[in-house]
Design an enzyme around this catalytic site. Structure first.
Site: not given
Ligand code: GLA
Ligand code: ZN
Length: 674
Positions: A150, A303
């Protein structure tokens, strides 16, 4: 080439067995096999363990875990651990530590807490990526590479300052050109040299008061992050050319321009964390954005949470069946994976309260585990049927990160400008009718589409106005409205009325725009004589050939058009001068669909999302009942097989509350429909 076309749907996710002992690792394997988990992602953030001192690698523990995974037939996506540099590294090379928007040099700490332009960081990251690639490239369990984690932090250090100036030099060539593009005549901001250009921070308030500069900083941030990603990706790619290399994208997608970032990856990997308070349309839209990033290719859901999260202000439990619905929604919109954070709950740290497929109780009897097991078994059954499959849509909705940044940086006419919300608002009337919608880039090929929605097309670039004009002339339907046609790619407005170069196609011009107070509404009367409410912004417009389809009935602009339709060439343009509620937009969407000869995939009743993915001529339908009542999909005289049970479906088919139906025609081993 799409890299996601595997023989099965990836099911599993983040796994951190370095946090527990051997017996637990062995126990996990039993549970993984039970739940049909086929892929884990590791060792995200384990740089400190893998490289305890510079250049001294400690791979033994990871080798062992990979051996155990392979013994158990479980594949893995190896993560480079570069999302969190070791403490020794920050100490030895403080230049790696970022400087924040307030000008504070940060200390070692958090994850994703490094300067993405730091040469030292990149050197060490490349070194460990190379060591991992070298060591693991031929392992049989290896399914791909996940780089760092991320990305998205901002940095304002001296190195970034220098790099920003270099970036501007490359982009603008001369300081005179930069002055012209940034409009520095305003407030006397003229620069005499690139050395005078400062990063937009809280020290100079340019992050808030110098939109052209901030806009370029955001572009620079994306370009720098891409370079940071590619620094590792190119090494991994060279070692394993056939395996996908990607980085997972934060659920909060605004941080980086993913339409630039994702084409540099082999596959988009998006982290899907809807809040239980979000309408189901929001993850649907974001999934469609991910599908657009590589022009319709399938992507990874990298995710999602199998259970309760810890970082929402209030962390609701996932209700029975909720994980399954979210997982199928991801697949229905183009996902080839259903990966979760996380396989087993941590013992310590910030995320110890975050749910996992295996909770700390360490048993397979929990509700979450049993639901994961059901999902795993279903996905195994579905095999590769729709993996790599595409969505066929005739409606497109434009989306663009520069437009997002520029529109929200713009001061006025309302502080409540929220681009994603605006896009969602126009997406919803079509989405809730179960008509497939593709998100389009400004540069996408428009030729397959009948309708293009262009909410808040504030920034014009890449010839978008010309392309839309041509689209309408050739018979397409365009829907646009307030805040459109304002600025060029440097956020400079032209003299001439809005919507600028779309004025002819829209057949109207905007004289002024009222920014309403948050609780203020205006009344509008439609051409059918129905009174509806609108809010946010009200353009006061004049028609130049367009037909009004609604008129304001309140405020001093009562009697002037609030929405219009203009015939232009063989097509038409709808202009929405104000923000209508769903009542008006639903009726308008019906009219647009009817005119364009478009229909929902199948008629449905109730709170059901219906989508379709097509692979080599084989359709797979996903009907997800998000409601608390029984819903129906009317298959009329068609008959399909419910793929999970083998049940034959025809006519008006019920879907129980919260349930999912995956159906299609049976196909033979050659993939032909039978
Ligand atoms: C993010 C991160 C993960 C984890 C989860 C928790 O998406 O990538 O490492 O922190 O959130 O929800
Ligand atoms: Zn920096």
């Amino acid at each position: 080439m799409a890299y996601t076309t595997k023989k099965y749907i990836l099911f599993g996710g983040d796994y951190n067995p370095n946090q527990w002992d051997e017996a637990t690792l062995r126990q996990d394997m039993i549970y993984f096999r039970e739940a049909k988990i086929n892929t884990v992602v590791l060792p995200v953030f384990s740089w400190a363990k893998l490289e305890p001192s510079e250049g001294q690698y400690n791979f033994g523990w990871l080798d062992h875990i990979l051996d155990v995974l392979e013994e158990n037939g479980i594949g893995y996506i190896l993560a480079t651990p570069t999302g969190a540099q070791p403490a020794w590294m920050s100490r030895k090379y403080p230049e790696i530590l970022p400087v924040d928007i307030e000008g504070r040099k940060r200390t070692h700490g958090m994850r994703v807490f490094f300067c993405y332009n730091s040469e030292k960081y990149r050197e060490r990251a490349a070194a460990i990526a190379a060591a991992m690639a070298q060591r693991y490239r031929n392992r049989k369990g290896l399914e791909g590479w996940h780089v760092a984690n991320e990305y998205g932090t901002s940095c304002y250090c001296e190195n970034c300052q220098k790099k920003f100036r270099d970036w501007l030099k490359r982009r603008y060539g001369t300081i005179e050109n930069l002055n012209a593009r940034w409009g520095t005549e305003f407030w006397g901001r003229t620069y005499y040299s690139f050395e005078e250009v400062m990063l937009p921070t809280k020290l100079n308030d340019d992050c808030q008061f110098f939109p052209a500069c901030e806009l370029d900083y955001q572009r620079f941030k994306t370009d720098s992050t891409i370079a940071c990603f590619e620094n590792e990706a190119k090494i991994l790619k060279a070692a394993t050319p056939d395996l996908p290399v990607y980085t997972n994208i934060s659920g909060y997608i605004k941080k980086l321009d993913q339409f630039k970032m994702v084409p540099c990856m082999d596959v988009a990997g998006w982290d899907n964390y809807p809040s239980p308070q979000d309408p189901r349309s929001l993850p649907a839209l974001k999934l469609d954005i991910m599908r657009a990033a590589r022009d319709g290719e399938s992507f990874y859901v990298a995710e999602q949470s199998p259970a309760q999260q810890n970082w929402q202000p209030y962390n609701k439990l996932k209700t029975p069946g909720e994980m399954r619905r979210i997982a199928y929604q991801g697949l229905a919109h183009g996902g080839d994976s259903s990966l979760f954070f996380q396989m087993r709950q941590s013992r310590y740290g910030q995320e110890k309260m975050h749910g996992a497929i295996i909770g700390r109780a360490g048993t397979d009897t929990t509700r979450t585990f049993r639901e994961a097991m059901q999902l795993g078994r279903e996905l195994e059954q579905l095999g590769a049927r729709f993996v790599g499959g595409r969505t066929k849509a005739k409606i497109g909705i434009l989306f663009d990160w520069d437009n997002w940044n520029a529109m929200e940086l713009c001061s006025g006419p309302s502080r409540d400008k929220d681009y994603l919300k605006e896009v969602l608002h126009l997406y919803e009337p079509f989405y809730y009718k179960n008509v497939p919608v593709d998100v389009l880039k400004y540069t996408s090929d428009f030729s397959e589409y009948r309708v293009i929605l262009a909410p808040c097309l504030y920034m014009l670039k890449d010839n978008i106005a010309e392309r839309l004009n041509r689209f309408v002339k050739e018979g397409g339907t365009l829907v646009t409205g307030y805040l459109s046609g304002y600025a060029d790619e440097n956020d400079r407005c032209e003299f001439g009325a809005y919507p600028g170069p779309l004025r002819k196609a829209a057949g109207i011009w905007v004289e002024e725009t009222d920014g309403l107070f948050p609780d203020e509404k205006v009344s509008v009367c439609t051409s059918e004589g129905i009174t509806v409410q609108a809010d946010f912004l009200c353009d006061v417009i004049h028609t130049e050939g367009a037909d009004p389809i609604a008129e304001y009935t309140s405020n001093f602009y009562a009697g002037t058009p609030a929405a219009t339709c203009n015939h232009y060439g063989k097509g038409k343009t709808y202009y929405l001068a104000t923000k209508f509620g769903r009542d008006f937009l639903d009726v308008l969407a019906e009219r647009i669909l009817r005119d364009a000869g478009l229909a929902p995939l199948f008629p449905t009743e109730g709170d059901v999302e219906l989508s379709c993915r097509e692979k080599e001529g084989i359709c797979t339908y996903f009907a997800i009942n998000f409601g608390r009542e029984r819903a129906c999909v009317d298959l009329a005289d068609k008959s399909y097989t419910e793929l999970l049970t083998g049940r034959e479906l025809t006519g008006n088919t019920p879907i129980e509350p919260g349930d999912v139906l995956v159906f299609g025609r049976k196909s033979n081993s050659e993939g032909e429909e039978v």
